[in-house]
Enzyme design. Structure first.
Site, mmCIF file in Angstrom:
data_model
loop_
_atom_site.group_PDB
_atom_site.id
_atom_site.type_symbol
_atom_site.label_atom_id
_atom_site.label_comp_id
_atom_site.label_asym_id
_atom_site.label_seq_id
_atom_site.Cartn_x
_atom_site.Cartn_y
_atom_site.Cartn_z
ATOM 1 N N CYS A 22 -17.500 26.007 52.911
ATOM 2 C CA CYS A 22 -16.531 27.120 52.922
ATOM 3 C C CYS A 22 -15.480 27.008 51.823
ATOM 4 C CB CYS A 22 -15.860 27.216 54.280
ATOM 5 S SG CYS A 22 -17.063 27.569 55.574
ATOM 6 N N HIS A 60 -10.254 32.148 53.098
ATOM 7 C CA HIS A 60 -11.690 32.128 53.388
ATOM 8 C C HIS A 60 -11.882 32.805 54.738
ATOM 9 C CE1 HIS A 60 -15.550 30.955 54.708
ATOM 10 N NE2 HIS A 60 -15.079 30.101 55.600
ATOM 11 N N ASN A 107 -18.725 35.543 58.279
ATOM 12 C CA ASN A 107 -18.321 34.429 57.418
ATOM 13 C C ASN A 107 -19.440 34.193 56.396
ATOM 14 O OD1 ASN A 107 -17.969 31.867 56.326
ATOM 15 N ND2 ASN A 107 -17.218 30.950 58.221
HETATM 16 C C1 LIG Z 1 -17.028 29.521 67.439
HETATM 17 C C2 LIG Z 1 -15.891 30.127 68.236
HETATM 18 C C3 LIG Z 1 -15.792 31.600 68.015
HETATM 19 C C4 LIG Z 1 -16.203 29.865 69.709
HETATM 20 O O1 LIG Z 1 -15.138 30.312 70.510
HETATM 21 P P1 LIG Z 1 -14.574 29.360 71.636
HETATM 22 O O2 LIG Z 1 -13.526 30.105 72.346
HETATM 23 O O3 LIG Z 1 -14.184 28.072 71.002
HETATM 24 O O4 LIG Z 1 -15.813 29.227 72.562
HETATM 25 P P2 LIG Z 1 -16.570 27.916 73.074
HETATM 26 O O5 LIG Z 1 -17.412 27.329 72.009
HETATM 27 O O6 LIG Z 1 -15.578 27.017 73.767
HETATM 28 O O7 LIG Z 1 -17.482 28.568 74.163
HETATM 29 C C5 LIG Z 1 -16.953 29.300 75.276
HETATM 30 C C6 LIG Z 1 -18.105 29.895 76.044
HETATM 31 O O8 LIG Z 1 -18.685 30.965 75.283
HETATM 32 C C7 LIG Z 1 -20.092 30.743 75.153
HETATM 33 N N1 LIG Z 1 -20.541 31.283 73.880
HETATM 34 C C8 LIG Z 1 -20.629 30.658 72.682
HETATM 35 N N2 LIG Z 1 -21.088 31.516 71.756
HETATM 36 C C9 LIG Z 1 -21.278 32.706 72.365
HETATM 37 C C10 LIG Z 1 -21.726 33.947 71.935
HETATM 38 N N3 LIG Z 1 -22.081 34.199 70.655
HETATM 39 N N4 LIG Z 1 -21.802 34.951 72.841
HETATM 40 C C11 LIG Z 1 -21.458 34.757 74.115
HETATM 41 N N5 LIG Z 1 -21.021 33.571 74.592
HETATM 42 C C12 LIG Z 1 -20.928 32.560 73.721
HETATM 43 C C13 LIG Z 1 -20.264 29.257 75.246
HETATM 44 O O9 LIG Z 1 -21.565 28.936 75.641
HETATM 45 C C14 LIG Z 1 -19.240 28.907 76.290
HETATM 46 O O10 LIG Z 1 -19.777 29.200 77.555
HETATM 47 P P3 LIG Z 1 -19.452 28.267 78.838
HETATM 48 O O11 LIG Z 1 -17.954 28.357 78.991
HETATM 49 O O12 LIG Z 1 -20.233 28.911 79.917
HETATM 50 O O13 LIG Z 1 -19.919 26.904 78.449
HETATM 51 C C15 LIG Z 1 -14.531 29.455 67.875
HETATM 52 O O14 LIG Z 1 -14.481 28.150 68.355
HETATM 53 C C16 LIG Z 1 -14.308 29.454 66.405
HETATM 54 O O15 LIG Z 1 -14.232 30.477 65.765
HETATM 55 N N6 LIG Z 1 -14.110 28.260 65.816
HETATM 56 C C17 LIG Z 1 -13.941 28.141 64.399
HETATM 57 C C18 LIG Z 1 -15.288 28.247 63.788
HETATM 58 C C19 LIG Z 1 -15.225 28.465 62.319
HETATM 59 O O16 LIG Z 1 -14.325 29.064 61.806
HETATM 60 N N7 LIG Z 1 -16.253 27.984 61.650
HETATM 61 C C20 LIG Z 1 -16.376 28.130 60.274
HETATM 62 C C21 LIG Z 1 -15.469 27.177 59.611
HETATM 63 S S1 LIG Z 1 -15.322 27.525 57.998
#
Ligand SMILES: CC(C)(COP(=O)(O)OP(=O)(O)OC[C@H]1O[C@@H](n2cnc3c(N)ncnc32)[C@H](O)[C@@H]1OP(=O)(O)O)[C@@H](O)C(=O)NCCC(=O)NCCS
Length: 348
Positions: A113, A275, A305
């Site tokens: 990224c 980003h 992204n």
């Molecule tokens: C990835 C992201 C959106 C996930 O959101 P979150 O609130 O952290 O969610 P979690 O990973 O804790 O998951 C919460 C629940 O949603 C579920 N879930 C994950 N992806 C899902 C999707 N696409 N659709 C529906 N549910 C989803 C998980 O399985 C989990 O379910 P559970 O509670 O039954 O176990 C968030 O963590 C994020 O944006 N992080 C930064 C990622 C990023 O920027 N990456 C690039 C870096 S450059």
């Protein structure tokens, strides 16, 4: 001597995939994706007609034309991507070939990224030293070819999209224009938190967790095994919450570092191009720096992204929309896998 952006271009594929479209392949919803990430849709490259390099070529052709030069005038290529056409050689040489450039140097940058800001910084040093006069800096990704579109991969696959952006850097003696400074960082402590482990040569060396099943591997079978594919071990891994927590600290920090190095303050920024990792991260960074909404450009809603491509796409789009004008102070900031993070401050 400083470097300035003499031309900029971007390219996104025609295929639009909405959140609703993804529900055909995995258990997810438009509501979940928009609420957590801000993403409404993303673009996917033509399966066989487009590659990371060909999208880079499209963006580069626009940047080169806007710089008023031809591909034969380019004297160095820096190409940032995490989704290269080949494991090796890099996309830089494929672009050199496709654009019929001279036998110039071509460097691939693997900083995910923050790849574009790293690439820009490398190019900036070559211009400042007087070594090159027309450097092409490209960020391009074809994520759609390498993601797990089953429910098991939904936390990652819904986030990423395809596209490319490029700039031509040239020297300038104009004190009021160009790249003021760049700032690069890394912390490998969290290398496995956002990573694609396989195929690779790690052989589970770095962690107790087995990242691939090498039980039956014989000589020559370690790099890519049938079991690896059967167990979906060839897809990226991300601990989203850990990435989020670190990103909201490092983004403002690296913007602050760039401002301090130039005796400037957040209110001096005309446009921050973060980003496009997650709209929630960008909003958090905006608040932390005390910026107005019109001082931060976001387009993750349309493209997801696009990793190394996200900053040049956003920069180009903001400029085309008239949101960046001559003399404006523009800050680029990135954070991602590695972890690596970086910023660049420039006078447009
Ligand atoms: C990835 C992201 C959106 C996930 O959101 P979150 O609130 O952290 O969610 P979690 O990973 O804790 O998951 C919460 C629940 O949603 C579920 N879930 C994950 N992806 C899902 C999707 N696409 N659709 C529906 N549910 C989803 C998980 O399985 C989990 O379910 P559970 O509670 O039954 O176990 C968030 O963590 C994020 O944006 N992080 C930064 C990622 C990023 O920027 N990456 C690039 C870096 S450059």
């Amino acid at each position: 001597m400083r470097s300035k952006i003499a031309g900029i271009g971007y390219y996104v594929p025609k295929n639009v995939f909405s959140n609703q479209d993804l529900t055909k392949y995995m258990d997810t919803s438009d509501e979940w994706i928009q609420e957590r990430t801000g993403i409404k849709e993303r673009r996917y490259a033509d399966r066989t007609g487009e590659t990371t390099t060909t999208m880079g070529v499209e963006a580069s052709a626009i940047a080169i034309e806007r710089a008023g030069i031809t591909p034969q005038d380019i004297d160095f290529i820096v190409f940032a991507t995490l989704s290269p056409d080949y494991y090796f050689p890099g996309c830089g040489v494929l672009l050199q070939r496709a654009m019929k450039m001279k036998e110039i140097g071509a460097l691939d940058v693997r900083n995910q990224c923050s790849g574009f800001v790293y690439a820009l910084s490398v190019a900036d040093q070559f211009i400042r030293s007087g070594m090159y006069k027309n450097i092409l800096v490209v960020g391009s990704e074809k994520h759609s070819f390498g993601l797990d579109y089953s429910t098991g991969g939904r936390n990652i696959s819904v986030i990423f999209g395809d596209g490319a952006g490029a700039v031509v850097l040239q020297p300038t003696e104009d004190e009021n224009r160009g790249i003021l400074s760049t700032h690069l960082h890394s912390d490998g402590e969290s290398a496995e938190i956002l990573a694609m482990y396989n195929p690779g040569t790690h052989a589970n060396h770095w962690q107790e967790t087995a990242y691939a099943d090498f039980k039956n591997a014989e000589i020559g079978e370690m790099f890519m095994s049938h079991e690896m594919i059967d167990n979906a071990q060839n897809f990226p891994f991300m601990d989203g919450q850990a990435v989020f927590k670190k990103a909201v600290v490092k983004f403002p920090e690296v913007v602050g570092e760039a401002l301090a190095a130039n005796n400037l303050k957040p209110s001096d920024i005309n446009m921050l191009i973060p980003h496009q990792a997650n709209l929630r991260i960008s909003q958090f960074v905006q608040q932390k720096l005390g910026l107005r909404e019109d001082q931060v450009y976001n387009n993750i809603q349309k493209y997801g992204n696009t990793t190394a491509a996200s900053i040049p796409i956003a920069l180009c789009e903001a400029w085309e929309d008239g949101k960046i004008k001559e003399g404006d102070l523009v800050c680029l900031a990135a954070f991602g896998s590695g972890f690596t993070w970086a910023s660049a401050l420039l006078r447009w």
